[in-house]
Design a protein around this motif. Structure first.
Motif, PDB file in Angstrom:
ATOM      1  N   PHE A  90     -10.213 -17.002  -6.236  1.00 35.39           N
ATOM      2  CA  PHE A  90      -9.168 -16.004  -6.431  1.00 35.39           C
ATOM      3  C   PHE A  90      -8.625 -15.468  -5.109  1.00 35.39           C
ATOM      4  CE2 PHE A  90     -11.781 -15.923 -10.253  1.00 35.39           C
ATOM      5  CZ  PHE A  90     -10.829 -15.987 -11.254  1.00 35.39           C
ATOM      6  N   PHE A  91      -9.327 -15.737  -4.016  1.00 32.40           N
ATOM      7  CA  PHE A  91      -8.938 -15.137  -2.741  1.00 32.40           C
ATOM      8  C   PHE A  91      -8.907 -16.182  -1.620  1.00 32.40           C
ATOM      9  CE2 PHE A  91     -11.352 -12.059  -5.296  1.00 32.40           C
ATOM     10  CZ  PHE A  91     -10.381 -11.078  -5.495  1.00 32.40           C
ATOM     11  N   PRO A  92      -8.104 -17.239  -1.750  1.00 37.32           N
ATOM     12  CA  PRO A  92      -8.064 -18.275  -0.715  1.00 37.32           C
ATOM     13  C   PRO A  92      -7.604 -17.747   0.641  1.00 37.32           C
ATOM     14  CG  PRO A  92      -6.232 -18.519  -2.260  1.00 37.32           C
ATOM     15  CD  PRO A  92      -7.170 -17.517  -2.848  1.00 37.32           C
ATOM     16  N   ASP A  93      -6.731 -16.729   0.625  1.00 36.18           N
ATOM     17  CA  ASP A  93      -6.245 -16.183   1.888  1.00 36.18           C
ATOM     18  C   ASP A  93      -7.351 -15.497   2.667  1.00 36.18           C
ATOM     19  OD1 ASP A  93      -6.318 -14.411  -0.247  1.00 36.18           O
ATOM     20  OD2 ASP A  93      -4.835 -13.060   0.634  1.00 36.18           O
ATOM     21  N   VAL A  94      -8.248 -14.799   1.953  1.00 37.63           N
ATOM     22  CA  VAL A  94      -9.363 -14.116   2.610  1.00 37.63           C
ATOM     23  C   VAL A  94     -10.412 -15.121   3.060  1.00 37.63           C
ATOM     24  CG1 VAL A  94     -11.172 -12.375   2.355  1.00 37.63           C
ATOM     25  CG2 VAL A  94      -8.954 -12.032   1.243  1.00 37.63           C
ATOM     26  N   CYS A  95     -10.654 -16.122   2.231  1.00 38.58           N
ATOM     27  CA  CYS A  95     -11.681 -17.121   2.538  1.00 38.58           C
ATOM     28  C   CYS A  95     -11.403 -17.858   3.842  1.00 38.58           C
ATOM     29  CB  CYS A  95     -11.785 -18.128   1.397  1.00 38.58           C
ATOM     30  SG  CYS A  95     -12.453 -17.434  -0.131  1.00 38.58           S
ATOM     31  N   SER A  96     -10.150 -18.000   4.185  1.00 35.67           N
ATOM     32  CA  SER A  96      -9.798 -18.727   5.406  1.00 35.67           C
ATOM     33  C   SER A  96     -10.091 -17.924   6.660  1.00 35.67           C
ATOM     34  CB  SER A  96      -8.311 -19.099   5.371  1.00 35.67           C
ATOM     35  OG  SER A  96      -7.499 -17.924   5.340  1.00 35.67           O
ATOM     36  N   ASP A  97     -10.358 -16.616   6.502  1.00 34.56           N
ATOM     37  CA  ASP A  97     -10.556 -15.747   7.660  1.00 34.56           C
ATOM     38  C   ASP A  97     -12.003 -15.318   7.861  1.00 34.56           C
ATOM     39  OD1 ASP A  97      -7.856 -15.825   8.188  1.00 34.56           O
ATOM     40  OD2 ASP A  97      -7.422 -14.015   7.005  1.00 34.56           O
ATOM     41  N   VAL A  98     -12.889 -15.633   6.927  1.00 35.47           N
ATOM     42  CA  VAL A  98     -14.265 -15.154   7.033  1.00 35.47           C
ATOM     43  C   VAL A  98     -15.253 -16.301   6.851  1.00 35.47           C
ATOM     44  CG1 VAL A  98     -13.659 -12.864   6.164  1.00 35.47           C
ATOM     45  CG2 VAL A  98     -14.439 -14.613   4.565  1.00 35.47           C
ATOM     46  N   LYS A  99     -16.442 -16.075   7.375  1.00 37.10           N
ATOM     47  CA  LYS A  99     -17.522 -17.028   7.182  1.00 37.10           C
ATOM     48  C   LYS A  99     -18.208 -16.717   5.855  1.00 37.10           C
ATOM     49  CE  LYS A  99     -21.808 -18.787   9.218  1.00 37.10           C
ATOM     50  NZ  LYS A  99     -22.771 -18.657  10.338  1.00 37.10           N
ATOM     51  N   LYS A 135     -12.898  -8.807   1.547  1.00 39.42           N
ATOM     52  CA  LYS A 135     -13.443  -9.438   2.753  1.00 39.42           C
ATOM     53  C   LYS A 135     -14.907  -9.058   2.945  1.00 39.42           C
ATOM     54  CE  LYS A 135     -12.564  -9.956   7.718  1.00 39.42           C
ATOM     55  NZ  LYS A 135     -11.650  -9.585   8.844  1.00 39.42           N
ATOM     56  N   ALA A 136     -15.212  -7.790   2.704  1.00 36.02           N
ATOM     57  CA  ALA A 136     -16.590  -7.329   2.866  1.00 36.02           C
ATOM     58  C   ALA A 136     -17.521  -8.030   1.878  1.00 36.02           C
ATOM     59  CB  ALA A 136     -16.655  -5.817   2.671  1.00 36.02           C
ATOM     60  N   PHE A 137     -17.056  -8.208   0.655  1.00 35.54           N
ATOM     61  CA  PHE A 137     -17.884  -8.871  -0.357  1.00 35.54           C
ATOM     62  C   PHE A 137     -18.083 -10.348  -0.023  1.00 35.54           C
ATOM     63  CE2 PHE A 137     -18.562 -11.218  -4.285  1.00 35.54           C
ATOM     64  CZ  PHE A 137     -19.577 -10.483  -4.900  1.00 35.54           C
ATOM     65  N   LEU A 138     -17.002 -11.045   0.249  1.00 38.70           N
ATOM     66  CA  LEU A 138     -17.094 -12.491   0.473  1.00 38.70           C
ATOM     67  C   LEU A 138     -17.871 -12.849   1.735  1.00 38.70           C
ATOM     68  CD1 LEU A 138     -13.510 -13.683  -0.563  1.00 38.70           C
ATOM     69  CD2 LEU A 138     -15.604 -13.669  -1.923  1.00 38.70           C
ATOM     70  N   SER A 139     -17.885 -11.955   2.707  1.00 41.27           N
ATOM     71  CA  SER A 139     -18.605 -12.231   3.952  1.00 41.27           C
ATOM     72  C   SER A 139     -20.047 -11.748   3.917  1.00 41.27           C
ATOM     73  CB  SER A 139     -17.873 -11.588   5.134  1.00 41.27           C
ATOM     74  OG  SER A 139     -17.804 -10.181   4.982  1.00 41.27           O
ATOM     75  N   SER A 161     -12.711  -5.734 -11.194  1.00 42.48           N
ATOM     76  CA  SER A 161     -11.462  -4.983 -11.268  1.00 42.48           C
ATOM     77  C   SER A 161     -10.429  -5.550 -10.297  1.00 42.48           C
ATOM     78  CB  SER A 161     -11.727  -3.504 -10.954  1.00 42.48           C
ATOM     79  OG  SER A 161     -10.530  -2.764 -10.944  1.00 42.48           O
ATOM     80  N   LEU A 162     -10.867  -5.903  -9.099  1.00 42.71           N
ATOM     81  CA  LEU A 162      -9.959  -6.466  -8.106  1.00 42.71           C
ATOM     82  C   LEU A 162      -9.411  -7.823  -8.553  1.00 42.71           C
ATOM     83  CD1 LEU A 162     -11.924  -5.545  -4.850  1.00 42.71           C
ATOM     84  CD2 LEU A 162      -9.842  -4.463  -5.715  1.00 42.71           C
ATOM     85  N   ILE A 163     -10.246  -8.600  -9.224  1.00 43.10           N
ATOM     86  CA  ILE A 163      -9.797  -9.912  -9.721  1.00 43.10           C
ATOM     87  C   ILE A 163      -8.760  -9.735 -10.825  1.00 43.10           C
ATOM     88  CG2 ILE A 163     -10.550 -11.954 -11.004  1.00 43.10           C
ATOM     89  CD1 ILE A 163     -13.148 -11.837  -9.341  1.00 43.10           C
ATOM     90  N   ILE A 164      -8.997  -8.778 -11.718  1.00 48.82           N
ATOM     91  CA  ILE A 164      -7.999  -8.507 -12.754  1.00 48.82           C
ATOM     92  C   ILE A 164      -6.684  -8.070 -12.115  1.00 48.82           C
ATOM     93  CG2 ILE A 164      -7.388  -6.870 -14.594  1.00 48.82           C
ATOM     94  CD1 ILE A 164     -10.236  -7.092 -15.610  1.00 48.82           C
ATOM     95  N   GLY A 165      -6.771  -7.235 -11.090  1.00 55.85           N
ATOM     96  CA  GLY A 165      -5.562  -6.833 -10.379  1.00 55.85           C
ATOM     97  C   GLY A 165      -4.862  -8.006  -9.727  1.00 55.85           C
ATOM     98  N   LYS A 166      -5.663  -8.944  -9.212  1.00 55.41           N
ATOM     99  CA  LYS A 166      -5.088 -10.110  -8.537  1.00 55.41           C
ATOM    100  C   LYS A 166      -4.321 -10.997  -9.510  1.00 55.41           C
ATOM    101  CE  LYS A 166      -5.060 -13.040  -4.924  1.00 55.41           C
ATOM    102  NZ  LYS A 166      -4.579 -12.741  -3.554  1.00 55.41           N
ATOM    103  N   VAL A 167      -4.874 -11.235 -10.697  1.00 52.03           N
ATOM    104  CA  VAL A 167      -4.247 -12.183 -11.625  1.00 52.03           C
ATOM    105  C   VAL A 167      -3.187 -11.551 -12.512  1.00 52.03           C
ATOM    106  CG1 VAL A 167      -6.311 -13.639 -11.646  1.00 52.03           C
ATOM    107  CG2 VAL A 167      -6.035 -11.881 -13.411  1.00 52.03           C
TER     108      VAL A 167
END
Length: 492
Positions: A90-99, A135-139, A161-167
């Motif tokens: 759901f967050f490809p843009d964030v995934c490209s910036d974090v480990k 970003k904090a969660f994915l990293s 909640s953030l995923i529902i907001g995203k879609v």
């Protein structure tokens, strides 16, 4: 939803059993605020404890999580995503910036729903205060294989909640409005949100007690409202089942606090967890569960829903009252059918039994102003104008609080005052009530907001020419004690 009402006896429930449950709750000092009971799809009891009102919005704490689960069920039903979808998708843009660690790459929607993300011993609650929560969660590091261990995790609910907001492009509250709130005729609500307008998901929803019990009825009826299925019964069956085990949970501070209760029954937290819903010890029962005793308990075997709001330091007493007092009175009705139990009020057990001044030292407190050292509430000056009239001065203004002896006084401070911690962050529809008392040489004020699980108790005592000020939040709150200096020549 058309809410019909009748007497308990018309639904084969003994009114005396309901009263025994209420008496037990009062005996155990559970600080209940309100309770609504439905059986057979009808409201059979609505009770409030002074000064709380049935139509007041009330904070749900983690009971909000069940509403987030309902939002997820609707999103799955509408094909917006699936429980097997990976969170990172759901967050490809964030995934490209974090480990991203390998276990994070395996986290799915279903792991967020069941709190089995693999965060251990710490959960992901830290993301709630992070300016970039995704970003904090994915990293974050995940030490366990997702799906292998239940660890209570409000951060995971926030991610839903953030995923529902995203879609959807909408906040969770807005998404649920035409799907749940409007069909249930829930017209007044408030859900706290982050700076981007996203509902927090795991907490922050405020509704009244009737809205809570109607939501329980919605789950009991497996998504059917007024004869029409709005949500898949199969999804609700899954969400309310014991998907993951919760036996022998350890290392979780909130659970350690509950275990201090002398009536502790670990089985009510050992029966498993579904999609943001707890299973109960009673056969087939489940509940939406919020801190300090915000419950909506569904008992399918008896076609029963019990919603209760409280400020309880040991919420186990609330569940025990349902199992030991109310349930035995179902289908064992011996009472004569009487008046409806709707809209009755009970005296608040922490309001009365007060004393009168015993010495002149207390009276000499009044008509004076006192400078208050640094404290967590931000109070700078206390002006004791007279019995029942106190002014608290803060950096952002003054608050004139009227209080009554042996009675609650309604204070409409308005919502336009600057947000602060005195003594609550005011929310829409919330109003301050106050009561004062004397206990020997102490002047004591109790402040509560009609939508909160908490209340503040303030004690003022003579200390030579000055004053000792003690403040504590109940339940589970911090306290402080400071010596306040009398301000000479201050006009009170």
């Amino acid at each position: 939803m058309v809410l019909k009402q009748c007497t308990p006896e018309e639904q084969n429930v003994d009114s005396a059993a309901i009263e025994r449950m209420f008496d037990y709750w009062d005996e155990m000092n559970t600080h209940v605020h309100s309770c609504a009971i439905m059986r057979g799809g009808k409201l059979i009891s609505l009770r409030t404890w002074e000064p709380y009102k049935a139509d007041s919005l009330h904070m749900l704490n983690s009971m909000s999580k069940t509403f987030t689960s309902i939002g997820v069920m609707y999103a799955i039903q509408e094909g917006l995503f699936d429980e097997e979808d990976y969170v990172i998708s759901f967050f490809p843009d964030v995934c490209s910036d974090v480990k991203i660690c390998d276990n994070m790459k395996r986290v799915k929607i279903k792991h967020l729903l069941t709190m089995t993300t693999g965060h251990y011993p710490d959960n992901a609650d830290f993301i709630i205060s992070d300016p970039n929560p995704v970003k904090a969660f994915l990293s974050s590091e995940i030490s366990l294989e997702p799906g292998t261990k239940f660890v209570y995790n409000t951060g995971a609910t926030y991610m839903l909640s953030l995923i529902i907001g995203k879609v959807t492009g909408k906040s969770l509250a807005d998404y649920l409005t035409p799907r749940l709130f409007e069909p249930l005729n829930i017209k007044k609500l408030f859900w706290e949100s982050d700076s981007d307008g996203n509902s927090y998901g795991g907490f922050g929803l405020n509704i009244d007690i009737l809205s809570a019990v109607k939501t329980g009825q919605f789950l009991l009826d497996r998504g059917c409202v007024d004869g029409k299925y709005l949500l898949s019964p199969e999804l609700i069956d899954k969400a309310t089942s014991a998907i993951v085990p919760t036996v022998n949970m350890e290392g979780q501070a909130w659970l350690d606090e509950l275990r201090k209760c002398k009536e502790w029954q670990p089985s009510d937290w050992d029966c498993g967890y579904g999609w943001q819903i707890w299973r109960c010890v009673y056969n087939g029962a489940y509940r939406a569960d919020g801190a300090f005793g915000q419950y909506c308990v569904v008992v399918p075997e008896h076609d029963l829903v019990v919603a209760v709001f409280s400020g309880s330091e040991c919420s186990q007493y609330l569940l025990k009252g349902i199992w030991d007092c109310l349930i035995p009175g179902i289908e064992c009705c011996n009472s004569v059918i009487g008046d409806s139990a709707i809209c009755k009020k009970r005296k608040s057990e922490f309001t009365f039994g007060l004393s009168v001044p015993e010495d002149q030292d207390t009276e000499s407190l009044f008509g004076e102003a006192y400078s208050v050292p640094d404290n967590t509430l931000g109070i700078k000056v206390i002006r004791l104008v007279s019995y029942g009239l106190t002014v608290f001065e803060l950096n952002n203004g003054s608050y004139e609080i009227k209080s009554g002896y042996n009675e609650w006084i309604y204070n409409d401070l308005g919502f336009d005052v600057p947000k602060c911690s005195f003594p609550f962050v005011l929310r829409p529809y919330s109003h301050l009530n106050a009561a004062y008392a004397f206990y020997g040489s102490e002047y004591k004020i109790r402040l509560l907001c009609d939508g909160y699980a908490y209340y503040h108790e303030m004690k003022m005592m003579k200390n030579g020419d000055d004053m000792l000020f003690v403040c504590r939040q109940y339940p589970g709150g911090d306290s402080f004690e400071v010596k306040c200096t009398k301000i000479k020549g201050k006009d009170c």
